[in-house]
Design a protein around this motif. Structure first.
Motif, PDB file in Angstrom:
ATOM      1  N   THR A  26      33.598   7.285 -38.606  1.00 56.21           N
ATOM      2  CA  THR A  26      33.190   6.096 -37.845  1.00 56.21           C
ATOM      3  C   THR A  26      33.760   4.788 -38.390  1.00 56.21           C
ATOM      4  N   ARG A 297      22.273   1.264 -29.036  1.00 52.21           N
ATOM      5  CA  ARG A 297      22.652   2.017 -30.223  1.00 52.21           C
ATOM      6  C   ARG A 297      23.514   1.128 -31.112  1.00 52.21           C
ATOM      7  N   ALA A 299      25.225   0.648 -35.006  1.00 49.16           N
ATOM      8  CA  ALA A 299      25.614   1.221 -36.296  1.00 49.16           C
ATOM      9  C   ALA A 299      26.005   0.099 -37.249  1.00 49.16           C
ATOM     10  N   PHE A 406      21.840   3.295 -36.734  1.00 47.55           N
ATOM     11  CA  PHE A 406      22.647   4.295 -37.435  1.00 47.55           C
ATOM     12  C   PHE A 406      23.262   3.618 -38.657  1.00 47.55           C
ATOM     13  N   ASN A 432      19.489   8.278 -39.287  1.00 46.18           N
ATOM     14  CA  ASN A 432      20.799   8.574 -38.726  1.00 46.18           C
ATOM     15  C   ASN A 432      21.919   8.049 -39.617  1.00 46.18           C
ATOM     16  N   ILE A 434      25.634   8.114 -40.891  1.00 47.40           N
ATOM     17  CA  ILE A 434      26.891   8.535 -40.266  1.00 47.40           C
ATOM     18  C   ILE A 434      28.051   8.327 -41.230  1.00 47.40           C
ATOM     19  N   ASN A 475      25.241  13.264 -36.096  1.00 47.10           N
ATOM     20  CA  ASN A 475      24.776  11.880 -35.962  1.00 47.10           C
ATOM     21  C   ASN A 475      25.836  10.960 -35.360  1.00 47.10           C
ATOM     22  N   LYS A 478      26.000  11.749 -31.726  1.00 43.99           N
ATOM     23  CA  LYS A 478      24.813  11.220 -31.054  1.00 43.99           C
ATOM     24  C   LYS A 478      24.931   9.710 -30.850  1.00 43.99           C
ATOM     25  N   PHE A 479      25.413   9.010 -31.863  1.00 46.93           N
ATOM     26  CA  PHE A 479      25.550   7.553 -31.771  1.00 46.93           C
ATOM     27  C   PHE A 479      26.407   7.151 -30.565  1.00 46.93           C
TER      28      PHE A 479
END
Length: 512
Positions: A26, A297, A299, A406, A432, A434, A475, A478-479
């Motif tokens: 990510t 969502r 992160a 996340f 979560n 990642i 994860n 899912k994100f």
């Protein structure tokens, strides 16, 4: 060394070969080839826009006073001006192959297998350079930078996708750039700063920036969008949800109180992404953003996951003591003055000697400021710090913290274990976490190492193999897909996930 030779010696490729699921990275950082970027921006907006890029880069990379950055100042000047030590030697250079890899898209695409990755989200280091541009040219420069990266990486979209930098000085500015990035450029992830630096109006009105620039530099606060913001950012969050865009951020807190050493970069750096992300996430939570937009969502990268678990635990702990009902334990009006007076008469002669107090004076003395009738007590919603977040149970905290957020953790970050510690985390949840390798920055001197480093956490017993799968695949998947179910359509991940699901169906049929 040939590609196949490098692949055979990559420790991360060796780990990937043992996995029956893909790896999603990510956070991969890339560097722009400056002449090409400047040519593109010149074609986009002329020489004026190129000058804005250069000025913006200078303001971002250097801590300047009187036109001189830290490295140009004498030690005496640094002390006199309190000039913060800025980053230095922040890129991989000795590893020439990696140095080129982070600039050349085709080479990065080719080396995904060496990295042990099936799909990577890219963060060009200039993605948000426009933040330092003048207000008149900021939007045009941001749009040009996003357009350049979209064009540069488009043909590698099966395994690579760059983020769109989105500035949020105002919600409307953010909405305009978001729509252009998604609808026109086809970008599908955004990167935002954790907040916007704004002047404190009471000081700015008295000392205008054009007359007192030195004061304006310091008389400011950070608007984190969600709580006590100068603007209502709900239209922006609504547009994000409408367009199905996952939000990322990893702009930290160097220069904040406690991170403003004038001599030591590491002092300012360690933990700064976590602190910046924490302030941002708490603002969204307490401002009710995650209540109003449960589909959002977000992160927060490079700060690890331990802070996310820590805040979640403390949210639950504090709510249990300071929810509206529990607050009555601290209501000064409920103190029993008669009982207090009797207890002091029976046991307090030694400490009250020489002080003749009546019942009301005694109560006021014991309760202190809580009993001060000259200071208005909080009333109504002022009593409930959890009101805007809509928290009535600890399950609500889980739903508005764990579900929305996340936590990007680098490969060598052992604190990721806190995310998966369901014995310590309330309601036995796992956060979560990642996988965000951070390759391209100084903390990763070898692109082929990160995934193997993460696997060491399993070998050492810090996380389980199930946790590892959640970390590097479940994860991250899912994100992106909870924000946009079609995120991986047409990518290398789509077919692999389809194969995994088919195998699972076959396995279930075999059991039956």
């Amino acid at each position: 060394m040939s590609y196949y030779s490098r692949l055979k010696t990559s420790p991360s490729a060796a780990v990937r070969a043992t996995l029956d699921y893909p790896v999603i990275d990510t956070d991969v950082h890339t560097n722009d080839f400056t002449p090409a970027l400047e040519d593109y921006i010149a074609n986009y907006g002329g020489v004026k826009l190129v000058d804005e890029l250069r000025k913006a880069e200078a303001s971002r990379l250097n801590s300047k006073t009187d036109g001189k950055d830290w490295y140009q100042q004498t030690p005496e000047e640094r002390h006199y001006n309190r000039t913060i030590r800025s980053p230095w030697w922040a890129r991989v250079t000795r590893n020439t192959l990696d140095l080129a890899t982070y600039i050349l898209p085709e080479l990065l695409y080719e080396r995904q297998a060496e990295q042990g990755s099936d799909y990577s989200v890219l963060f060009p280091n200039n993605a948000l350079a426009a933040a330092g541009a003048s207000p008149d040219n900021r939007q045009a420069l941001q749009r040009a930078i996003n357009h350049y990266h979209a064009d540069l990486y488009r043909k590698y979209s099966a395994r690579l996708t760059p983020v769109a930098g989105i500035l949020l000085t105002t919600p409307q500015e953010g909405i305009e750039e978001l729509e252009f990035a998604v609808k026109t450029l086809g970008l599908k992830v955004i990167n935002i700063p954790v907040g916007v630096k704004r002047p404190i109006k009471a000081i700015a009105d008295k000392y205008p920036a054009d007359e007192f620039p030195g004061i304006a530099k310091y008389a400011s606060y950070i608007d984190f969008y969600g709580l006590d913001s100068e603007y209502n950012y709900d239209p922006f969050w609504a547009k994000v949800v409408e367009l199905g865009v996952p939000i990322t951020t990893h702009y930290g807190s160097q220069g904040w109180t406690g991170r403003s050493s004038i001599s030591n970069y590491m002092n300012n750096h360690i933990g700064h992404f976590a602190d910046g992300s924490e302030a941002f996430a708490k603002a969204l939570f307490f401002g009710g953003v995650t209540k109003r937009f449960p589909q959002l969502r977000v992160a927060m990268l490079e700060g690890g996951a331990a802070w996310g678990a820590n805040v979640y635990i403390h949210l639950v702990d504090r709510f249990s003591k300071r929810n509206v009902k529990a607050l009555q334990n601290y209501n000064p009006d409920l103190a029993n003055s008669d009982e207090l007076f009797e207890l002091f008469e029976r046991y307090g002669a030694e400490i009250t000697q020489g002080n003749s107090l009546n019942k009301e004076e005694l109560t006021k003395s014991v309760l202190g400021s809580s009993f001060n009738r000259h200071s208005r007590q909080p009333i109504g919603s002022e009593l409930d710090d959890f009101a805007a977040a809509g928290i009535e149970t600890i399950e609500d905290i889980r739903d508005r913290w764990v579900n929305n957020f996340f936590f990007g953790s680098e490969s060598d970050d052992r604190t990721v274990a806190a995310a998966f510690n369901d014995k310590a985390n309330p309601l036995n949840v796992k956060l979560n976490a990642i996988y965000s390798s951070d390759v391209g920055h100084w903390d990763v001197p070898d692109l082929t190492a990160p995934l193997a480093e993460s696997w060491e956490l399993v070998k050492e017993g810090l996380i389980s193999e199930v946790d590892f799968k959640s970390f590097v695949f479940t994860n991250p998947y899912k994100f992106y897909t909870e924000a946009n179910p079609d995120f991986f359509k047409g990518t290398a991940i789509e077919s692999q996930v389809g194969n995994i699901e088919s195998k699972q169906v076959d396995k279930n049929l075999a059991v039956v």
